[in-house]
Write an enzyme that holds these catalytic residues in place. Structure first.
Site, short mmCIF file in Angstrom:
data_model
loop_
_atom_site.label_atom_id
_atom_site.label_comp_id
_atom_site.label_asym_id
_atom_site.label_seq_id
_atom_site.Cartn_x
_atom_site.Cartn_y
_atom_site.Cartn_z
CB CYS A 57 -28.17 -26.57 8.67
SG CYS A 57 -28.81 -24.99 8.38
CB CYS A 61 -35.81 -26.87 8.58
SG CYS A 61 -35.25 -25.26 8.05
CB CYS A 64 -33.76 -30.23 7.17
SG CYS A 64 -32.33 -30.06 5.86
CB CYS A 101 -29.77 -26.52 -8.34
SG CYS A 101 -30.88 -26.59 -9.75
CB CYS A 133 -30.50 -22.85 -9.72
SG CYS A 133 -31.42 -22.58 -8.08
CB CYS A 193 -36.04 -21.28 -7.87
SG CYS A 193 -36.59 -23.07 -7.48
NE ARG A 265 -37.15 -25.58 -11.67
CZ ARG A 265 -36.62 -25.32 -12.93
NH1 ARG A 265 -36.75 -26.63 -13.50
NH2 ARG A 265 -36.47 -24.27 -13.41
N1 SAM Z 1 -30.16 -24.12 3.61
C1 SAM Z 1 -30.91 -23.58 2.41
C2 SAM Z 1 -32.30 -23.19 2.82
O1 SAM Z 1 -32.89 -23.87 3.59
O2 SAM Z 1 -32.67 -22.29 2.10
C3 SAM Z 1 -30.73 -24.28 1.39
C4 SAM Z 1 -30.85 -25.78 1.16
S1 SAM Z 1 -32.33 -26.66 1.66
C5 SAM Z 1 -31.90 -28.29 2.00
C6 SAM Z 1 -33.29 -26.56 0.19
C7 SAM Z 1 -34.92 -27.01 0.49
O3 SAM Z 1 -35.07 -28.32 0.30
C8 SAM Z 1 -35.53 -26.59 1.67
O4 SAM Z 1 -36.19 -25.32 1.67
C9 SAM Z 1 -36.72 -27.82 1.44
O5 SAM Z 1 -37.59 -27.26 0.93
C10 SAM Z 1 -36.12 -28.87 0.58
N2 SAM Z 1 -35.82 -30.11 1.82
C11 SAM Z 1 -35.04 -30.18 2.70
N3 SAM Z 1 -35.23 -31.63 3.16
C12 SAM Z 1 -36.25 -32.00 2.61
C13 SAM Z 1 -36.82 -33.32 2.73
N4 SAM Z 1 -36.57 -34.05 3.86
N5 SAM Z 1 -38.02 -33.45 1.85
C14 SAM Z 1 -38.21 -32.44 0.97
N6 SAM Z 1 -37.77 -31.47 0.69
C15 SAM Z 1 -36.78 -31.15 1.62
FE1 SF4 Z 2 -30.53 -25.97 7.24
FE2 SF4 Z 2 -31.96 -27.89 6.22
FE3 SF4 Z 2 -33.15 -25.81 7.01
FE4 SF4 Z 2 -31.62 -25.39 4.81
S1 SF4 Z 2 -33.65 -26.60 5.11
S2 SF4 Z 2 -31.83 -23.96 6.70
S3 SF4 Z 2 -30.05 -26.92 5.27
S4 SF4 Z 2 -31.70 -27.27 8.45
#
Ligand code: SAM
Ligand code: SF4
Ligand code: DTB
Length: 320
Positions: A57, A61, A64, A101, A133, A193, A265
């Protein structure tokens, strides 16, 4: 059982802080009272997650494992074949999940074959009688409408944290971008959500701000995931201290009081929580969990653990 959420309140940060900082037992009693007035207190919705496009990606973030900017053990994988997605959804349905989801490691949804395939998958999963979802990044108004037409129940797009702390965690898209996608979802008729993550180094006040913003969405989001940070090696947040379970329970209970009709959740991070902590989260008004061995890319307790957990607590699955 569920009440209409049209008349729900917009809370201030100060009010939210006062609730959050109540003596723990008063907080739990209040949360449980609100919970009982709005939901079946002994039912928990089981949801299954599937990553349909993993890793690589472009976003940054900090939590992530799927960001291409950090060196984690996650390898980028191709978009999953619709037939395989359907098989996973069918199995999840047989295992008692009523919500399926799908997540994709995208900044935003792009038009083309993959989006057409997602529309097809949404139609077919909805045909199984499950709630569907998606969490695919930013969406345009038109894409939200097309997902609505395909039968999507909900779109997950988290604000993650309060607006003041947000830029410490993500720099590649703004809070306003996120709110815009949420508006597109809301206006398409798909339910919202939207939640966040705790344990990223934010203060309690940052958490109150997140809840304040969520309570100002009108109507409130139907679904609010509270994730506890999964600390993944290679990400900038890998070495954050473990979240105090009492802080997690306080956050869940405050969310329940502030957003009385939403599904709350208890999402990521359960592998690090004792059964007692999870029980306190249910007491505080959490009424849904993700089941299965994996969240998107990180481990989750799995069916066996969750069956035992529900059995011990005399909780049952929420049927659709
Ligand atoms: N890429 C898309 C986005 O960011 O909107 C969808 C997938 S993203 C992995 C969905 C959510 O997973 C993120 O917004 C975050 O809140 C949660 N998430 C991702 N990594 C995480 C982690 N290490 N611990 C807890 N929540 C996490
Ligand atoms: Fe990409 Fe992870 Fe951020 Fe979703 S949460 S936009 S998968 S870096
Ligand atoms: C949400 O708030 N939590 C889920 C779902 N929405 C998509 C995802 C949690 C992901 C945890 C990290 C991982 O497994 O990659």
């Amino acid at each position: 059982m569920k009440k209409s959420n049209q008349l729900l309140r917009h809370w201030t940060k100060k009010e939210i802080g006062e609730i959050h900082n109540l003596p723990f037992l008063d907080l739990l009693l209040q949360a449980q009272t609100v919970h009982r007035a709005n939901h079946d207190p002994n039912k928990v919705q089981l949801c299954t997650l599937l990553s349909i496009k993993t890793g690589g990606c472009p976003e940054d973030c900090a939590y992530c494992p799927q960001s291409a900017r950090y060196k984690t053990d996650i390898d980028a994988e191709a978009f999953l074949d619709p037939e395989n997605v359907l098989k996973v959804a069918q199995q999840a349905h047989r295992n008692g999940s009523t919500r399926f989801c799908m997540g994709a490691a995208w900044r935003s949804v792009s038009e083309g074959r993959q989006f057409e395939q997602i529309l097809e998958i949404v139609k077919r999963v909805a045909g199984l009688g499950m709630e569907v979802c998606c969490s695919l990044g930013m969406l345009t108004r038109n894409q939200a409408q097309r997902l609505a037409q395909a039968g999507l129940t909900a779109y997950n797009h988290n604000l993650d944290t309060g607006p003041e702390y947000y830029s410490k965690i993500i720099t590649t898209r703004t809070y306003a971008d996120r709110l815009r996608t949420l508006q597109h979802v809301r206006s398409s008729g798909v339910t919202v959500c939207c939640g966040g993550i705790i344990g990223m180094g934010e203060t309690a006040k940052n958490r109150f701000s997140l809840l304040e913003v969520l309570s100002h969405l009108s109507p409130h989001p139907e679904s609010v995931p509270i994730n506890s940070l999964v600390r993944v090696k290679g990400t900038p947040l890998a070495n954050r201290p473990k979240l105090d379970p009492i802080d997690l329970v306080r956050m869940i209970a405050t969310t329940r009081i502030v957003l009385p009709t939403s599904m709350v959740r208890l999402s990521a991070g359960r592998t690090e929580m004792s059964m007692e902590t999870q029980a306190l989260c249910f007491m505080g008004g959490a009424n849904s969990i993700f089941t299965g061995e994996k969240l998107l890319t990180t481990p989750n307790p799995g069916e066996k653990h969750d069956q035992q957990l529900l059995k011990k607590l005399g909780l049952s699955r929420l049927e659709s």
